[in-house]
Design an enzyme around this catalytic site. Structure first.
Site, PDB file in Angstrom:
ATOM      1  N   GLU A  48       0.861  -1.182   0.000  1.00 41.34           N
ATOM      2  CA  GLU A  48       0.000   0.000   0.000  1.00 41.34           C
ATOM      3  C   GLU A  48       0.900   1.235   0.000  1.00 41.34           C
ATOM      4  O   GLU A  48       1.723   1.404   0.894  1.00 41.34           O
ATOM      5  CB  GLU A  48      -0.900  -0.003   1.235  1.00 41.34           C
ATOM      6  CG  GLU A  48      -1.841   1.178   1.315  1.00 41.34           C
ATOM      7  CD  GLU A  48      -2.613   1.211   2.634  1.00 41.34           C
ATOM      8  OE1 GLU A  48      -3.150   2.293   2.943  1.00 41.34           O
ATOM      9  OE2 GLU A  48      -2.656   0.197   3.355  1.00 41.34           O
ATOM     10  N   ASP A  59      -4.737  10.088   9.025  1.00 43.61           N
ATOM     11  CA  ASP A  59      -3.391   9.690   9.422  1.00 43.61           C
ATOM     12  C   ASP A  59      -2.961  10.302  10.746  1.00 43.61           C
ATOM     13  O   ASP A  59      -3.252  11.456  11.046  1.00 43.61           O
ATOM     14  CB  ASP A  59      -2.386  10.073   8.333  1.00 43.61           C
ATOM     15  CG  ASP A  59      -2.621   9.317   7.047  1.00 43.61           C
ATOM     16  OD1 ASP A  59      -2.865   8.102   7.132  1.00 43.61           O
ATOM     17  OD2 ASP A  59      -2.569   9.924   5.958  1.00 43.61           O
TER      18      ASP A  59
END
EC number: 4.2.1.20
Length: 256
Positions: A48, A59
């Site tokens: 990924e 994030d």
């Protein structure tokens, strides 16, 4: 059957769960990023790659810092596509990026570029399931798997999404952002068991998984484990520490 499906089928026959490793493109530097990507790719089952964004809402601190550093290196989406062409071989590659980046390039042009360089799947974390269909329609046209995320906050919603999912279903192990240092929410275990009753799509668990001990907790319930922030941390510690970590996680996912 797409390349991601084929990989999960192969791993199932081998008695292994998928190691899905995340790296931020452009980190730690533009010159070094391809070298580190190739190293991670050599150990994982699915790679990924996150394309940096200035406001990465999903994030945590570690990947946010990596994104800021990568952006300062001047990376462009075209650089990412060129890099994937250079290393893509026998394992799937999934992109994780934010919707604004896709819109900026144009949805059709973006997925056409993905197909041309060998991308197999795409995750867009800031797009809800209801808003995802404009992306899914174009992704399907170019043979790219659009991967859905589900959260423990709503099991019934997750079941609904799971019934329609493709590739693998990215199951967020707890509320919050990637790389969170707290405890894994115990509800995730019941969540995974329930999801298994309504979908045959492989379940991959991510957010906050950072050690072989964490991996063992999910090994019997999940089909894959996503590790991102811990890999970024090991990149900071150097090649040897990173490689030791990748070996350890890969071994821990084998059926013993």
């Amino acid at each position: 059957m797409n390349f991601i499906d084929e990989r999960f089928e192969r791993l199932k026959k081998e008695g292994k769960k998928a190691f899905i490793g995340y790296v931020t493109f452009g980190y730690p530097t533009f010159e070094e990023t391809l070298w580190f990507i190739k190293l991670v790719y050599s150990y994982v089952d699915i790679l990924e790659i996150g394309f940096p964004f200035s406001d990465p809402i999903a994030d945590g601190e570690i990947i946010q810092k990596a994104s800021i550093k990568a952006l300062s290196e001047g990376v462009k989406l075209s650089h990412l596509f060129e890099s994937i062409e250079k290393f893509k071989k026998d394992k799937p590659v999934v992109l994780m990026l934010y919707a604004n980046t896709v819109y900026k390039r144009g949805i059709d042009r973006f997925f056409e570029s993905c197909k041309a360089c060998g991308v197999d799947g795409v995750i867009i974390p800031d797009v809800s399931f209801e808003e995802s269909f404009e992306f899914k329609e174009v992704a399907e046209k170019f043979g790219i798997v659009y991967i859905d995320l589900v959260s423990i906050s709503s099991l019934e919603r997750a079941k609904m999404i799971g019934r329609q999912s493709r590739g693998f279903l990215y199951c967020v192990s707890r509320k919050g952002v990637t790389g969170f240092k707290g405890q894994i929410d115990d509800r995730i275990f019941t969540f995974l068991k329930e999801l298994k009753t309504v979908t045959s799509t492989p379940l991959a668990v991510g957010f906050g998984i950072k050690s072989k001990e964490d991996v063992q907790k999910f090994k019997d319930l999940a089909d894959g484990i996503v590790i991102g922030s811990a890999i970024i941390t090991k990149i900071d510690e150097g090649k040897d520490k990173l490689e030791d970590f990748l070996k350890e996680i890969s071994e821990s996912l084998k059926d013993k």
